[in-house]
Write a protein that holds these residues in place. Structure first.
Motif, PDB file in Angstrom:
ATOM      1  N   PHE A   1       0.883  -1.103   0.108  1.00 50.49           N
ATOM      2  CA  PHE A   1      -0.038   0.071   0.066  1.00 50.49           C
ATOM      3  C   PHE A   1       0.768   1.227  -0.055  1.00 50.49           C
ATOM      4  O   PHE A   1       1.907   1.241   0.379  1.00 50.49           O
ATOM      5  N   ARG A   2       0.325   2.254  -0.679  1.00 50.23           N
ATOM      6  CA  ARG A   2       1.211   3.498  -0.509  1.00 50.23           C
ATOM      7  C   ARG A   2       0.981   4.168   0.958  1.00 50.23           C
ATOM      8  O   ARG A   2       0.044   3.763   1.637  1.00 50.23           O
ATOM      9  N   ARG A   3       2.080   4.623   1.297  1.00 53.53           N
ATOM     10  CA  ARG A   3       2.261   5.402   2.742  1.00 53.53           C
ATOM     11  C   ARG A   3       1.613   6.711   2.427  1.00 53.53           C
ATOM     12  O   ARG A   3       2.055   7.396   1.594  1.00 53.53           O
ATOM     13  N   VAL A   4       1.060   7.052   3.342  1.00 54.13           N
ATOM     14  CA  VAL A   4       0.072   8.357   3.687  1.00 54.13           C
ATOM     15  C   VAL A   4       0.375   8.785   4.910  1.00 54.13           C
ATOM     16  O   VAL A   4       0.614   8.023   6.054  1.00 54.13           O
ATOM     17  N   LEU A   5       0.356  10.002   5.268  1.00 54.62           N
ATOM     18  CA  LEU A   5       0.716  10.618   6.652  1.00 54.62           C
ATOM     19  C   LEU A   5      -0.345  10.178   7.816  1.00 54.62           C
ATOM     20  O   LEU A   5      -0.098   9.746   8.727  1.00 54.62           O
ATOM     21  N   ARG A   6      -1.663  10.085   7.289  1.00 52.94           N
ATOM     22  CA  ARG A   6      -2.506   9.707   8.563  1.00 52.94           C
ATOM     23  C   ARG A   6      -3.155   8.349   8.191  1.00 52.94           C
ATOM     24  O   ARG A   6      -4.187   7.846   8.343  1.00 52.94           O
TER      25      ARG A   6
ATOM     26  N   TYR B   1      -3.002   4.046   8.386  1.00 49.91           N
ATOM     27  CA  TYR B   1      -3.102   3.023   9.442  1.00 49.91           C
ATOM     28  C   TYR B   1      -1.583   2.407   9.649  1.00 49.91           C
ATOM     29  O   TYR B   1      -0.671   2.686   9.169  1.00 49.91           O
ATOM     30  N   ALA B   2      -1.777   1.679  10.926  1.00 47.23           N
ATOM     31  CA  ALA B   2      -0.459   1.129  11.278  1.00 47.23           C
ATOM     32  C   ALA B   2       0.161   0.147  10.509  1.00 47.23           C
ATOM     33  O   ALA B   2      -0.553  -0.661  10.367  1.00 47.23           O
ATOM     34  N   PRO B   3       1.190   0.294   9.754  1.00 44.51           N
ATOM     35  CA  PRO B   3       1.747  -0.815   8.914  1.00 44.51           C
ATOM     36  C   PRO B   3       1.570  -2.433   9.328  1.00 44.51           C
ATOM     37  O   PRO B   3       1.449  -3.096   8.813  1.00 44.51           O
ATOM     38  N   GLU B   4       2.137  -2.261  10.721  1.00 45.20           N
ATOM     39  CA  GLU B   4       2.396  -3.742  11.349  1.00 45.20           C
ATOM     40  C   GLU B   4       0.907  -4.151  11.662  1.00 45.20           C
ATOM     41  O   GLU B   4       0.580  -5.412  11.440  1.00 45.20           O
ATOM     42  N   GLU B   5       0.017  -3.351  12.066  1.00 40.41           N
ATOM     43  CA  GLU B   5      -1.153  -3.990  12.161  1.00 40.41           C
ATOM     44  C   GLU B   5      -1.825  -4.485  10.779  1.00 40.41           C
ATOM     45  O   GLU B   5      -2.548  -5.394  10.737  1.00 40.41           O
ATOM     46  N   VAL B   6      -1.858  -3.900   9.783  1.00 41.76           N
ATOM     47  CA  VAL B   6      -2.250  -4.002   8.502  1.00 41.76           C
ATOM     48  C   VAL B   6      -1.799  -5.199   7.973  1.00 41.76           C
ATOM     49  O   VAL B   6      -2.413  -6.112   7.539  1.00 41.76           O
ATOM     50  N   ARG B   7      -0.400  -5.260   8.206  1.00 44.99           N
ATOM     51  CA  ARG B   7       0.363  -6.503   7.864  1.00 44.99           C
ATOM     52  C   ARG B   7      -0.164  -7.640   8.561  1.00 44.99           C
ATOM     53  O   ARG B   7      -0.305  -8.657   8.220  1.00 44.99           O
ATOM     54  N   ASP B   8      -0.365  -7.502   9.984  1.00 46.92           N
ATOM     55  CA  ASP B   8      -0.701  -8.501  10.759  1.00 46.92           C
ATOM     56  C   ASP B   8      -2.245  -9.266  10.511  1.00 46.92           C
ATOM     57  O   ASP B   8      -2.530 -10.221  10.174  1.00 46.92           O
ATOM     58  N   TYR B   9      -3.127  -8.098  10.190  1.00 48.32           N
ATOM     59  CA  TYR B   9      -4.372  -8.380   9.665  1.00 48.32           C
ATOM     60  C   TYR B   9      -4.322  -8.988   8.280  1.00 48.32           C
ATOM     61  O   TYR B   9      -5.000 -10.123   8.148  1.00 48.32           O
ATOM     62  N   LEU B  10      -3.565  -8.475   7.235  1.00 47.49           N
ATOM     63  CA  LEU B  10      -3.669  -9.245   5.972  1.00 47.49           C
ATOM     64  C   LEU B  10      -3.170 -10.524   6.108  1.00 47.49           C
ATOM     65  O   LEU B  10      -3.397 -11.446   5.359  1.00 47.49           O
TER      66      LEU B  10
END
Length: 154
Positions: A13-18, A20-29
């Motif tokens: 995913f593209r990183r944006v300023l506001r 989601y927390a990338p680790e949570e997204v990675r964990d969820y994915l």
């Protein structure tokens, strides 16, 4: 579009300023990917099972058709055997009837032959009696001439 568990796990995913927390997204994915992977494996196993069942069903249908043909053939054979048995029974009955008629004819011929023999014996007996009577009467006449009755008493 079809997604695999790897597609989900490594989606970037593209990183944006506001964001989601990338680790949570990675964990969820990762959890979604695991679940999707399990579902895809289950789906594949179910497809394989459906294929097996369809093949079994087809075999059973073929077996049913063969069984139906066998039943029809057995019924036909049973009818033919019954007909043959009836023909043979009729033939045996006719042969027995003919044998009975032959035995009766022979018995009647034997009765007639015995009646003829009996009549011939009766005639011979009557002839013998007649001849014997004639012989005895001849002897009596001879005796009368030789010794008349009045001189025989005594």
């Amino acid at each position: 579009m079809e997604l695999s568990s790897l597609d989900i796990r490594y989606q970037e995913f593209r990183r944006v300023l506001r964001g989601y927390a990338p680790e949570e997204v990675r964990d969820y994915l990762g959890r979604i990917a695991d679940r999707v992977g399990a579902l895809l494996e289950e789906n594949e196993a179910l497809r394989a099972r459906v294929q097996e069942l369809e093949e079994t069903l087809e075999e059973m249908r073929r077996g049913e058709e063969e069984l139906k043909r066998a039943v029809v053939a057995a019924e036909r054979i049973a009818r033919e055997v019954k007909l043959q048995a009836e023909r043979e029974a009729e033939l045996i009955r006719k042969e027995a009837e003919a044998a009975k008629e032959e035995i009766l004819r022979e018995a009647m011929e034997q009765v007639k032959r015995l009646q003829r023999e009996f009549e011939a014996l009766r005639r011979e007996r009557d002839l013998f009696i007649e001849q014997f009577r004639g012989l005895l009467e001849g002897y009596l006449d001879s005796l009368e001439k030789v010794a008349p009755r009045s001189t025989r008493t005594g």
